[in-house]
Scaffold this motif. Structure first.
Motif, PDB file in Angstrom:
ATOM      1  N   ALA A 177       8.047  11.189   6.312  1.00  0.00           N
ATOM      2  CA  ALA A 177       7.154  11.017   5.159  1.00  0.00           C
ATOM      3  C   ALA A 177       5.921  10.196   5.561  1.00  0.00           C
ATOM      4  O   ALA A 177       5.990   9.386   6.483  1.00  0.00           O
ATOM      5  N   PRO A 178       4.789  10.404   4.845  1.00  0.00           N
ATOM      6  CA  PRO A 178       3.617   9.549   5.107  1.00  0.00           C
ATOM      7  C   PRO A 178       3.952   8.074   4.835  1.00  0.00           C
ATOM      8  O   PRO A 178       4.837   7.777   4.029  1.00  0.00           O
TER       9      PRO A 178
ATOM     10  N   PHE B 245      10.180   8.178  -5.776  1.00  0.00           N
ATOM     11  CA  PHE B 245       9.308   9.326  -5.522  1.00  0.00           C
ATOM     12  C   PHE B 245       8.321   9.404  -6.694  1.00  0.00           C
ATOM     13  O   PHE B 245       8.607   8.880  -7.781  1.00  0.00           O
TER      14      PHE B 245
ATOM     15  N   TYR C 162      13.101   8.284   4.099  1.00  0.00           N
ATOM     16  CA  TYR C 162      11.738   8.809   4.240  1.00  0.00           C
ATOM     17  C   TYR C 162      11.341   8.935   5.708  1.00  0.00           C
ATOM     18  O   TYR C 162      10.647   9.872   6.099  1.00  0.00           O
TER      19      TYR C 162
ATOM     20  N   VAL D 169       8.707   2.955  -1.767  1.00  0.00           N
ATOM     21  CA  VAL D 169      10.101   2.476  -1.780  1.00  0.00           C
ATOM     22  C   VAL D 169      10.142   0.951  -1.820  1.00  0.00           C
ATOM     23  O   VAL D 169      10.945   0.368  -2.553  1.00  0.00           O
TER      24      VAL D 169
ATOM     25  N   TYR E 108       4.539   6.539   1.331  1.00  0.00           N
ATOM     26  CA  TYR E 108       5.821   6.756   0.640  1.00  0.00           C
ATOM     27  C   TYR E 108       6.804   5.634   0.955  1.00  0.00           C
ATOM     28  O   TYR E 108       7.633   5.274   0.127  1.00  0.00           O
TER      29      TYR E 108
END
Lengths: 274, 283
Positions: A55-56, A193, A50, A63, A59
């Motif tokens: 990714a923001p 996700f 990510y 995970v 996110y």
């Protein structure tokens, strides 16, 4: 002394089967270390994926939460469902069947004992992951979060007991099945996700796995952007999880009874070659 | 000497293939072999799609996809030798009989690892073909550098087999927690070898680990061989040409072959001294 029967026997069986699980993990400290570190390494790798695609931050939190939840799925597949296969391999399964206690209670004991280790693993991944990657939690309702987690666990372990009933019949393919159900379940449950990305039709079908709705609800409850990536409303997901919890536990009882009779008839309980 | 090695290697590869595959019919075995890797790569594809706004044209997409696809070999071959010791010693209880047979044990372990190469190849081929046909992985058959691809692949497999022998030999000396050896090595290398993200994203103090691992160079060479020059867009290995990367990989492979032979001699002696060749730990 009068032997225990009914609920007393049921409860004593749970305690008796949970005991070696809890004590066993204290005896070999290295197991605790490796069973905690290995999922953590996998989680970190996904975090860096990510990071690689910018990714923001939420996110990365997804995970970390999912990395923690893998502990429970691994526990169910390897330490509960496949356990009956190991027991067959080591010659103990026939003793379980001969003994006057319920197979449900034996599996419940395994589940509760295994949950101690799985919870330790999950907590370690969660704490270290949060600390290492500065995961920004924004919990909206602790009560709902607790409810979602508990219902997910009941439904999940019910599902695990149903798998265990199948493993009464299987031989080496049980081992393969446990191995093969790991990544596909992580994928279908949207472990790493939002499950919303599957589209409504596929997301609805994969919601039959309790982890799918459980994780979706947990994300909505603990992340600021959670509601925007949620598949269904948290309330509806709680209701569906409650239905699944009852259905899977009842299904497990039915299938265990049925498969035990079938396995006895086919001579699959003691045949290590199968 | 050659006959001695062949007598150790060929039956081991055949045995490994049988252990892997004969629990079911070929179709079910094929499906089981590809389900896990496909799911694993689809997780990454959906992670990418959930976040990325630039689509599959970004070089990182192919980087992640191919790195994960070829990493299947790492888990299969490297952990294979370690698992074969565990299975032979504790599950099938046949290791002591293998030991007294007139074979060369490192070649036997290498053969077991190569059996996993065959099963891994099915998964890798299906994953890559799936990527090209349905998931927009930019591989164009006419632009692939096939000599570089096959040569790198073979050198990498020999290197992985050698690491597998080291892990297998180490497993000989481990009792109750032997299962973790292969898994721990495969998981650690997934993180440090830049399989699914560039090594430069790791904290600086951890990056040197990635640069001493042969898998880092092997995966980079495979990516370069399969992708058109424009699709390889990461600065991590940019200063190195293909020949330099290949030279590093060959040097590291040679080192690991020597290390595997030395490690086997050492761990084998330790295991014999401690009576661990036929030990049972309630596996």
């Amino acid at each position: 002394m009068k032997p225990d029967t009914g609920w007393r026997l049921f409860l004593r069986t749970i305690v008796a089967r949970a005991y070696p699980r809890v004590i066993g993990q204290q005896r070999v400290k290295k197991w605790v270390f490796f069973e905690t570190v290995l999922p953590l390494i996998g989680t970190i790798a996904y975090v860096y994926v990510y990071k690689a695609i910018s990714a923001p931050q939420d996110y990365i939190g997804f995970v970390v939460i999912s990395g923690a939840m893998t502990a429970f799925w691994i526990n169910i597949m390897w330490a509960m469902a496949a356990q009956l296969y190991w027991e067959k391999d080591s010659g103990n399964l026939a003793l379980y069947i001969i003994a006057p206690n319920s197979m449900m209670a034996i599996l419940l004991g395994m589940a509760m004992g295994g949950m101690v280790a799985a919870s330790l693993r999950a907590a370690t991944v969660l704490i270290l992951g949060t600390w290492m990657f500065h995961v920004p939690f924004a919990v909206t309702s602790v009560a709902e979060l607790f409810g979602v987690f508990m219902l997910s666990m009941v439904a999940l372990y019910g599902l695990g007991m149903m798998f265990a009933s199948l493993f009464l019949l299987w031989g080496r393919n049980a081992f393969q099945m446990s191995a093969v159900l790991q990544e596909p379940v992580y994928f279908l449950s949207g472990f790493y996700f939002p499950v919303k990305n599957f589209g409504v039709a596929v997301a609805t079908v994969v919601s039959v796995i309790p982890l799918t709705l459980g994780l979706d609800a947990i994300r909505q409850l603990v992340f600021a952007t959670g509601s925007s990536i949620g598949f269904l409303s948290v309330r509806l997901e709680i209701e569906l999880l409650a239905v699944m919890a009852v259905a899977f536990v009842a299904g497990a009882k039915y299938w265990l009874d049925r498969m035990e009779k079938l396995a006895v008839r086919e001579g699959a309980l003691t045949d290590r070659r199968r | 000497m050659f006959g001695y090695l062949r007598r150790s290697f060929v039956p081991a590869a055949w045995l490994g293939w049988q252990v892997e595959s004969n629990w079911t019919d070929p179709f079910v075995f094929f499906v089981f072999s590809i389900l896990k890797p496909i799911a694993s790569v689809l997780i990454l594809v959906f992670m990418y799609r959930a976040v990325s706004r630039v689509g599959t044209e970004s070089p990182i997409y192919a980087y992640i996809y191919l790195g994960n696809a070829f990493y299947i070999y790492v888990g299969a071959i490297m952990a294979g030798a370690s698992y074969s010791i565990l299975e032979d010693r504790e599950r099938y209880r046949s290791l002591k009989y293998i030991y007294v047979a007139p074979i060369y044990i490192p070649a036997y372990l290498f053969g077991r690892a190569v059996a996993r190469f065959l099963t891994g190849t099915m998964a890798v081929v299906v994953t890559v073909v799936l990527g090209v046909l349905f998931l927009k992985v930019p591989i164009h058959l006419l632009q692939v550098n096939w000599p570089l691809f096959f040569f790198s692949l073979i050198v990498g497999v020999i290197c992985l087999g050698s690491i597998g022998v080291i892990l297998g030999a180490f497993t000989l000396t481990v009792r109750a927690e032997a299962w973790f050896v292969g898994e721990a090595a495969a998981a650690s290398l997934y993180l440090f070898s830049g399989a699914v993200f560039p090594v430069t994203l790791l904290p600086e103090f951890l990056q040197p680990i990635g640069f001493v691992l042969p898998m880092t160079y092997w995966l980079e060479l495979l990516r370069r061989a399969l992708l058109a020059p424009g699709a390889v867009g990461f600065p991590t290995m940019a200063p190195y040409g293909n020949a330099q990367l290949l030279a590093i990989l060959i040097a590291l492979t040679s080192g690991f072959i020597l290390l595997a032979l030395a490690a086997f001699r050492y761990f084998d002696r330790k295991a014999r001294e401690k009576g661990l060749i036929d030990v049972q730990s309630n596996f």
